[in-house]
Scaffold this active site. Structure first.
Site: not given
Ligand code: MG
Ligand code: ZN
Length: 384
Positions: A106, A159, A278
């Site tokens: 990520s 992220t 996720d």
């Protein structure tokens, strides 16, 4: 060394590194979590979009961590055949590989989406030489636009961090938190309070944020009522809980951020992350994936509601990578039952969807690279 020994060693090391990388996961897969039996579903509005050649004034980018078609379709089935996502008429796919791996993490995925440059797995806002890259959030800030980040994980997690921080490792949470103070970001809402307060360097970043004029809040009920000014919403010590714990935190935080940021006459850039799709897929849990997909779909609904009225807002929904090698074995559109299966506990190299709504949406169709996303955002914002 025998092949058997090497194979065993590779297997052990791969398992060890994925464990180390995913140590933030607290969900454990239960066999019965593979079947979502239905139950919660939300109504979906139809929104009309303006797609002309005018450039968008505002950009809202959703990153649904770990989402590809299986996760989307699981949610579509669970919600009895409808999602806010169906309002998107411009769509394509992204290749997601990183600079050093066919399968991205990520951090590299987020950095590709925030800067347009591929980097190594684990990198936050820096290139393969660990040199600082400029993110689209920073570019927006430099143009006088308002900026925001919203996440269901810690706001310092890979992220959101990729949009605001520049560190050689995603695990440098305290350094990433300190990077927030180097910017003038207007709104951020997510977990990660402890990375701002319990620090090796002894700094109290919450006090520093207050000195910079931020309203610092830890409670969603207070956050929801804020309409203007700078806001640091730190809603959990580390990550926000699962849906049963955090409730409508993500849709509410999305609305709050849009309310505040839309006060700016020069427009705004907002990134919203559905972080835990996720984690559900890492844990092999269809229930976790579906609950969090439905949650992010409701947050997308809030953005579309604003964009359809505002008519100058480009809404983009995409992902950093697929997680779990998920597929769907059974489903029922009438009851919302979905049975998922997972082929790996890690990420895969599968392409991810990208969808766009509003002025500039035409720039996000076909098969693209993840690095094309910020490049095309830059282009459409210039009216190209
Ligand atoms: Mg994430
Ligand atoms: Zn992951």
């Amino acid at each position: 060394m025998s092949y058997k020994f090497i194979a065993l060693l590779v297997f052990f090391l791969a398992g060890y590194s994925s464990m180390a990388q995913n140590d933030y996961l607290n969900a454990q897969a239960e066999v019965n979590e593979k079947i979502y039996t239905g139950g919660q579903n939300h109504e979906v509005e139809v929104y009309s979009q303006v797609t002309n050649n005018k450039k968008p004034k505002n950009v809202i980018l959703f990153i649904v961590d770990g989402m590809s078609l299986p996760q989307m379709h699981a949610a579509l089935t669970a919600n009895k055949g409808k999602l806010f996502l169906e309002n998107f008429k411009h769509m394509g796919f992204l290749k997601t590989h990183s600079a050093d791996n066919y399968i991205t993490d990520s951090a590299a995925g987020g950095t590709a989406l925030s800067t347009g440059t591929k980097t190594y797995n684990g990198a936050i806002g820096v290139d393969v030489n660990k040199k600082k890259l400029t993110t689209i959030l920073e570019e927006a800030e430099n143009k006088g636009m308002a900026t925001g980040l919203v996440s269901t994980s810690a706001i310092t997690h890979a992220t959101p961090a990729s949009f605001i921080a520049h560190q050689e490792s995603r695990n440098m949470y305290e350094e990433i938190a300190a990077d927030f103070l180097k910017t003038d970001i207007d709104v951020f809402i997510g977990g990660g309070y402890k990375h701002f307060t319990e620090r090796k360097d002894g700094r109290n970043l919450v006090e520093e944020l207050k000195e910079k004029g931020y309203q610092v809040e830890q409670d969603m009920n207070s956050i929801k009522n804020i309409r203007e000014g700078k806001l640091a919403g730190l809603t959990a010590a580390e990550h926000n809980g699962r849906m049963n714990e955090r409730s409508d935190m993500l849709p509410a935080a999305t609305s709050t951020a849009i309310n505040i940021l839309s006060n700016n006459k020069k427009g705004f850039f907002l990134m919203v992350e559905g972080s835990q799709i996720d984690w559900g897929a890492h844990a092999g849990s269809t229930i976790y994936v579906v609950e969090d997909m439905l949650d992010v779909d409701r947050a997308i609904g809030k953005a579309l509601e604003f964009a359809s009225k505002n008519k100058e807002t480009l809404v983009i929904v995409t992902a950093d990578h697929e997680t779990g090698g998920m597929t769907i074995l059974k489903g029922n559109y009438e009851t919302g039952m979905v049975e998922g299966e997972f082929t790996t506990g890690g990420h895969t190299g599968l392409m991810v969807p990208i969808m766009a709504f509003g002025p500039g949406a035409q720039g996000f169709t076909g098969i693209m690279d993840n690095t094309d996303v910020p490049k095309n955002i830059r282009k459409v914002m210039q009216g190209n």
